[in-house]
Design an enzyme around this catalytic site. Sequence first.
Site, PDB file in Angstrom:
ATOM      1  N   ASP A 176       3.394   2.047   2.911  1.00 50.97           N
ATOM      2  CA  ASP A 176       2.759   0.842   3.456  1.00 50.97           C
ATOM      3  C   ASP A 176       3.383   0.521   4.806  1.00 50.97           C
ATOM      4  OD1 ASP A 176       4.929  -1.359   3.132  1.00 50.97           O
ATOM      5  OD2 ASP A 176       4.854  -0.387   1.164  1.00 50.97           O
ATOM      6  N   ASN A 212      -2.177  -7.564  13.006  1.00 53.27           N
ATOM      7  CA  ASN A 212      -3.600  -7.916  13.099  1.00 53.27           C
ATOM      8  C   ASN A 212      -3.783  -9.299  13.706  1.00 53.27           C
ATOM      9  OD1 ASN A 212      -5.026  -5.655  12.207  1.00 53.27           O
ATOM     10  ND2 ASN A 212      -4.710  -6.164  10.048  1.00 53.27           N
ATOM     11  N   ASP A 244      -7.009  -1.388  13.205  1.00 48.83           N
ATOM     12  CA  ASP A 244      -7.847  -0.235  12.841  1.00 48.83           C
ATOM     13  C   ASP A 244      -7.397   1.021  13.583  1.00 48.83           C
ATOM     14  OD1 ASP A 244      -9.262  -1.885  11.200  1.00 48.83           O
ATOM     15  OD2 ASP A 244     -11.005  -2.081  12.516  1.00 48.83           O
ATOM     16  N   ASP A 272      -3.209  -1.715   4.046  1.00 45.91           N
ATOM     17  CA  ASP A 272      -2.192  -0.961   4.785  1.00 45.91           C
ATOM     18  C   ASP A 272      -1.384  -0.069   3.852  1.00 45.91           C
ATOM     19  OD1 ASP A 272      -0.822  -2.933   3.420  1.00 45.91           O
ATOM     20  OD2 ASP A 272       0.648  -3.255   5.013  1.00 45.91           O
TER      21      ASP A 272
END
Length: 222
Positions: free
Chosen positions: A142, A150, A159, A185
């Site tokens: 992760d 983000n 992305d 993630d």
Amino acid sequence: RYRALWRALRRGETWSGEFHNRKKDGTLYWEQASISPIRDAEGRVLRYLKVALDITAQKRLESDLRASVQALREHEKQLAAANRQLAAATRALRRSHEQLQRQSQQDALTGLLNRRGFASELQRLRASAERRGRPVGILILDIDHFKQLNDRYGHAAGDELLKALAALLRRQLRASDLVCRYGGDELVIALPDADEAAVRHAGQRILEAGGSLLPGLFVRAH
């Protein structure tokens, strides 16, 4: 045909062949004939002897047969064209089905396996490993602070990072390894024929390569 017939007769030769003739009532018919000149003692032609057979019915049958053969050939051409179209449609349908199947098992953003695809492939991989008595290693990855990234740079940046990480994993792993985007993630990797040492080595290699994606970014492996 008539000119050839009379040339042969004038040369005193016998002519044989087929031609269209006319009956006394004016009806046309096909005739197969052999015509020979009859001469006197001095060689002059006195008359002609014709042996003939009305072959109108035979000609009609031949004509009908040719028409049937031609119609059959045309039908065969149409059938062959239809078969080609059907084969092309079948191939296109198979490709479409395979594409839909791949899409249903792939993550749209990264092209990695999604949960459904991973579960299917992992089941196949485990069955193969059990038959051969070989291990399957599992890595769970992760990205730290992904939500903050983000929020700060926008989802488009997140992305792009995920796509870059997917490309990095493809470079670092074997073609036989399964890579899945399990969550936002979170990624899961299945490593066939990998014992604990091999799994740790793969995880460390990914961690080292992942640190170069973005300054301050950490990829954590479990």
